[in-house]
Design a protein around this motif. Structure first.
Motif, PDB file in Angstrom:
ATOM      1  N   THR A   7       0.845  -1.200   0.000  1.00  0.00           N
ATOM      2  CA  THR A   7       0.000   0.000   0.000  1.00  0.00           C
ATOM      3  C   THR A   7       0.886   1.259   0.000  1.00  0.00           C
ATOM      4  OG1 THR A   7      -0.116   0.122   2.390  1.00  0.00           O
ATOM      5  CG2 THR A   7      -1.822  -1.154   1.304  1.00  0.00           C
ATOM      6  N   TYR A   8       1.984   1.170   0.767  1.00  0.00           N
ATOM      7  CA  TYR A   8       2.925   2.301   0.807  1.00  0.00           C
ATOM      8  C   TYR A   8       3.573   2.488  -0.561  1.00  0.00           C
ATOM      9  CZ  TYR A   8       7.373   4.636   1.708  1.00  0.00           C
ATOM     10  OH  TYR A   8       8.450   5.464   1.651  1.00  0.00           O
ATOM     11  N   ARG A  24       1.247   4.118  -3.065  1.00  0.00           N
ATOM     12  CA  ARG A  24       1.064   5.568  -2.932  1.00  0.00           C
ATOM     13  C   ARG A  24       2.300   6.332  -3.371  1.00  0.00           C
ATOM     14  NH1 ARG A  24      -1.392   6.145   2.960  1.00  0.00           N
ATOM     15  NH2 ARG A  24      -1.560   8.333   2.383  1.00  0.00           N
ATOM     16  N   GLY A  66       3.912  11.992  -2.589  1.00  0.00           N
ATOM     17  CA  GLY A  66       3.344  10.858  -1.880  1.00  0.00           C
ATOM     18  C   GLY A  66       3.658  10.927  -0.402  1.00  0.00           C
TER      19      GLY A  66
END
Lengths: 198, 346
Positions: free
Chosen positions: B30-31, B34, B45
């Motif tokens: 997920t990191y 982004r 981000g």
């Protein structure tokens, strides 16, 4: 052996309860979900019989595809339960007759008891692949039966589509072929920017 | 009796050994999503949250998000079906995790080396749709319901193409066992199945993106039309579970693509004179993870690059393009196998 029996009765209990709930629960979506649970538990029982291929196909075909479409339809339906219940006494004689016939038929076979020697599962080693075994039988001994079944299924698909497919005059359709053929020049006209031009 | 308990404990430990890295990977995917999409769109981000006062490029972000979601209130819509509302996220994540049981991480490095592994994967990935449908229905909200309906139709359609692509793999490898499928591909980069099964590989990857409801096939969420689709009513931890399931599925599909078409844990330098010997010491799991990372990156890349498909175009692509392509290629493949075409089927 004891551990296997515990697992068997555990799944069997879930299966019986969920099968009963399919016909007793009021909400149709709940009924469909209990049917999913029943299929899934059946697959687990088949796994215990070392019928891995059939168990996974049951999950793949019935739980993964058939019941999804079933749920899809059931969720769209707007069922008025009171209307369904109104006809209960009217349909009771027919229903009861069918139920009695089914009970007689099943008890005829079941009360005689099973010849267990015929049904004792043969234990196979780890190397044994029953996918391969089923494939070998299906494409040799039962080839024609298998093909006929496939053709009947195809026929059913074609029939179902041709029965329900109707073109309504007031519906607007897209022509994907034309949409795919569209080029940039059909849609965009590039206007020269006066500021950068001069 | 003690033996049974001992076996169970060993299996549980193995499950943890798979799940803990998987969950960490999900969190950092997920990191990565982004950050990467940020770079692709010329933004920065999330780069603030770090550990112990150090920023570290925002590496603390997934942890902070997880803690935030855990402490958020779970709002239950008044007219929702309570049991199904809670069960839906569980049904979404259970198959996404259970499928990992048969995934081999190396030769023999697998939790359950069953001989119908491919079928098990197909069966389990077909179950993921229940989480979405039930969530949409139980929420009792029109947006959620529309999202669920879209998703159900889409997943059922693309499953057919996906299944056909896997039939090709099974024909080529003569086995449903994932370990054997990988071993059949040994012999170096040009022996992997991506080349003889190229159309099937493309179909599998596209259907994989559609099955996980990711952009450009994310009409089930469609934030510009139906807000967030099936999980519009979910909040807090229940929402997080859907989120975890989606990312676990991305990793699963990426790894399956690698196992079936890109030689799994086999080294890409195998068979090359000097380079092959020089890199022989690298463990197979390194190659598997590297290849998987590439496909995970593709998932993010697609999202940043492609606009969302229109719904009828998704259906057209699935039924009228992908399925015919797979059927034609199965015939071609059958001829190649019967003709013992070297080097793959010789």
């Amino acid at each position: 052996m004891g551990f296997e029996k515990i697992i068997f009765y555990f799944f069997a209990a879930i299966l019986v309860v969920s099968a009963l709930r399919v016909i007793t629960v009021r909400n149709t979506v709940h009924a469909a979900l209990f049917l999913v649970l029943a299929f899934f538990t059946t697959a687990a029982l088949w796994l215990m019989l070392e019928a891995e291929f059939l168990a996974m196909t049951l999950v793949l075909v019935y739980v993964g595809a058939v019941m999804v479409l079933f749920l899809f339809v059931v969720m769209m339906l707007d069922i008025d339960v009171s209307v369904l219940r109104a006809g209960f006494t009217r349909y009771l004689p027919v229903g009861a007759t069918v139920a009695v016939v089914v009970i007689i038929e099943m008890s005829y076979f079941l009360l005689g008891g099973f010849d267990n020697s015929k049904f004792t599962p043969v234990k196979h080693g780890v190397e044994y692949s029953n996918t391969r075994a089923i494939g070998n039988v299906l494409y040799t001994d039962y080839l024609f039966v298998f093909e006929i079944a496939a053709v009947i299924l195809l026929l059913a698909i074609v029939a179902a589509i041709s029965l329900t497919l109707r073109k309504r005059k007031d519906t607007r359709y897209q022509t994907p072929g034309n949409q795919v053929k569209v080029r940039k020049s059909d849609r965009i006209r590039i206007v020269k920017d006066m500021d950068t031009e001069s | 009796m003690y033996e049974l308990a001992y076996d169970l404990i060993i299996i549980l430990l193995k499950i943890f050994a798979i799940l803990i890295p998987l969950m960490t990977a999900v969190a950092y995917l997920t990191y990565a999503e982004r950050r990467l999409i940020g770079f692709m769109q010329v933004r920065i981000g999330p780069n603030r949250v770090g550990f112990f006062g150090f920023r570290m490029f925002g590496l603390g972000q997934p942890i902070a998000d997880a803690v935030k979601l855990m402490f958020k209130e779970i709002v239950m819509p008044a007219e929702a079906n309570r049991y199904l509302f809670v069960i839906a996220p569980i049904l979404a994540i259970a198959p996404a995790l259970a499928a990992w049981a048969v995934v081999p991480f190396g030769d023999g490095l697998v939790l359950a080396d069953i001989n119908a592994g491919l079928l098990y994967i197909l069966a389990l990935t077909s179950l993921g749709v229940y989480g979405v449908i039930i969530a949409g229905w139980a929420s009792n909200s029109k947006y959620a319901f529309l999202g669920a309906m879209r998703s159900a139709a889409q997943i059922v359609s693309y499953e057919i193409a996906m299944g056909f692509a896997l039939v090709g793999v099974l024909m080529a490898a003569h086995s449903l066992n994932l370990r054997e499928i990988v071993l059949q591909q040994s012999g170096g980069f040009w022996h992997w199945y991506w080349l003889p099964l190229l159309p099937l590989f493309m179909v599998y990857l596209i259907s994989g993106v559609a099955e996980t409801n990711r952009a450009p096939f994310d009409v089930a969420e469609g934030e510009s039309e139906i807000v967030a689709g099936f999980h519009v009513e979910y909040s807090g931890m229940l929402f997080a579970v859907f989120f975890l399931a989606e990312y676990a599925n991305i990793i699963l599909i990426s790894m399956l693509t690698v196992l079936m078409f890109w030689g799994g844990w086999l080294s890409p330098f195998e068979g090359i004179p000097l380079l092959g010997a020089a890199t022989a010491w690298i463990p197979g799991i390194f190659w598997l993870v590297m290849k998987t990372f590439f496909f995970m990156f593709c998932f993010l890349w697609f999202r940043a690059t492609f606009p969302r498909y229109r719904y009828d175009q998704i259906m057209r692509l699935g039924w009228k393009v992908l399925i015919p392509v797979t059927i034609v290629w199965l015939v071609v493949l059958a001829v190649a196998i019967v003709a013992k075409l070297p080097p793959w089927f010789g």
